[in-house]
Motif scaffolding. Structure first.
Motif, short mmCIF file in Angstrom:
data_model
loop_
_atom_site.label_atom_id
_atom_site.label_comp_id
_atom_site.label_asym_id
_atom_site.label_seq_id
_atom_site.Cartn_x
_atom_site.Cartn_y
_atom_site.Cartn_z
N ILE A 108 7.53 5.95 1.03
CA ILE A 108 8.75 4.78 0.66
C ILE A 108 9.43 3.99 1.99
O ILE A 108 9.53 2.96 2.12
CB ILE A 108 9.93 5.37 -0.39
N ALA A 109 9.61 5.06 2.74
CA ALA A 109 10.36 4.64 4.18
C ALA A 109 9.29 3.81 4.98
O ALA A 109 9.99 2.93 5.50
CB ALA A 109 10.78 6.04 4.80
N ILE A 110 8.15 4.24 5.01
CA ILE A 110 7.11 3.19 5.84
C ILE A 110 7.15 1.77 5.09
O ILE A 110 6.80 0.92 5.83
CB ILE A 110 5.80 3.94 5.73
N SER A 167 10.26 -1.18 -9.87
CA SER A 167 10.08 -2.14 -8.56
C SER A 167 8.57 -2.46 -8.17
O SER A 167 8.48 -3.59 -7.93
CB SER A 167 10.49 -1.03 -7.39
N LEU A 168 7.66 -1.49 -8.58
CA LEU A 168 6.33 -2.07 -8.34
C LEU A 168 6.03 -3.38 -9.41
O LEU A 168 5.37 -4.20 -8.88
CB LEU A 168 5.31 -0.94 -8.61
N ALA A 169 6.50 -3.08 -10.43
CA ALA A 169 6.32 -4.19 -11.49
C ALA A 169 6.96 -5.73 -10.98
O ALA A 169 6.34 -6.98 -10.95
CB ALA A 169 7.06 -4.10 -12.93
N GLY A 192 0.66 -1.37 0.05
CA GLY A 192 -0.17 0.05 -0.06
C GLY A 192 0.88 1.51 0.04
O GLY A 192 0.54 2.23 -0.71
N ALA A 193 1.88 1.31 0.93
CA ALA A 193 2.60 2.29 0.85
C ALA A 193 3.56 2.63 -0.60
O ALA A 193 3.65 3.79 -0.94
CB ALA A 193 4.02 2.23 2.09
N TRP A 194 3.92 1.56 -1.11
CA TRP A 194 4.47 1.71 -2.31
C TRP A 194 3.64 2.25 -3.57
O TRP A 194 4.04 3.00 -4.18
CB TRP A 194 5.43 0.67 -2.52
N ILE A 195 2.62 1.65 -3.43
CA ILE A 195 1.61 2.08 -4.53
C ILE A 195 1.13 3.65 -4.40
O ILE A 195 1.14 4.30 -5.35
CB ILE A 195 0.54 1.26 -4.47
N ALA A 196 1.00 3.84 -3.08
CA ALA A 196 0.73 5.37 -2.77
C ALA A 196 1.73 6.34 -3.22
O ALA A 196 1.55 7.45 -3.59
CB ALA A 196 0.28 5.60 -1.25
#
Length: 169
Positions: free
Chosen positions: A58-60, A130-132, A29-33
């Motif tokens: 990103i840190a979270i 990274s998301l991929a 969730g954090a990285w998508i956001a």
């Protein structure tokens, strides 16, 4: 096979309810956001709040990934070695560690850019790649749970949820 269904310790979550998938929701969730914030920072007039927010998301995500990896490792050691499930779990873990490292580096490199500027194209591209990779890892995690039944309750336990009783009528 039943060995991979049971937790090796209470820290991995109780039988039939592993903690790893729940904790994995935090970095996902954090990285998508953060990616949404990255893209939005390229289209708004004053992107500073999005640039800063993305960096902290990103840190979270990195901290959440480390927590998920800890309990995920506990699930890994319950899988018998030299099996397709174990090999899949090793690839799943390796991809997740690479993604986490990419995001940690992405976080550190963003520290030097002006807070009022939009997210740079390189950082945005690293996040997209990274998301991929995270999507591929998610597919493998799903394969572990839904195909191989890692940390999933056995069928007799699952059947309890489908029994019609007087209380359900």
């Amino acid at each position: 096979m039943t060995q991979a269904k049971k937790p090796v310790t209470v820290l991995a979550g109780p039988y039939g309810h592993p903690l790893h998938p729940a904790l994995a929701a935090v970095p996902i969730g954090a990285w998508i956001a953060s990616f949404v914030f990255d893209v939005a920072s390229r289209v708004v007039g004053q992107p500073g709040f999005l640039t800063s927010g993305s960096r902290w998301l990103i840190a979270i995500g990195v901290l959440g990934a480390l927590a998920a990896a800890t309990v995920g490792f506990l699930d890994l050691i319950a899988i018998p070695p030299r099996t397709p499930a174990f090999r899949t779990a090793l690839v799943h873990m390796s991809v997740n560690l690479a993604v986490t490292a990419a995001y940690a580096i992405n976080f550190l490199t963003r520290g030097g850019q002006p807070a009022a500027a939009p997210v740079g194209w390189v950082a945005l591209t690293v996040s997209a790649v990274s998301l991929a990779a995270l999507s591929v890892s998610g597919y493998l995690g799903g394969k572990l749970a839904y195909r191989y039944g890692v940390r999933v309750a056995d069928e007799s336990t699952q059947a309890e949820g489908y029994r019609v009783t007087k209380e359900n009528l």
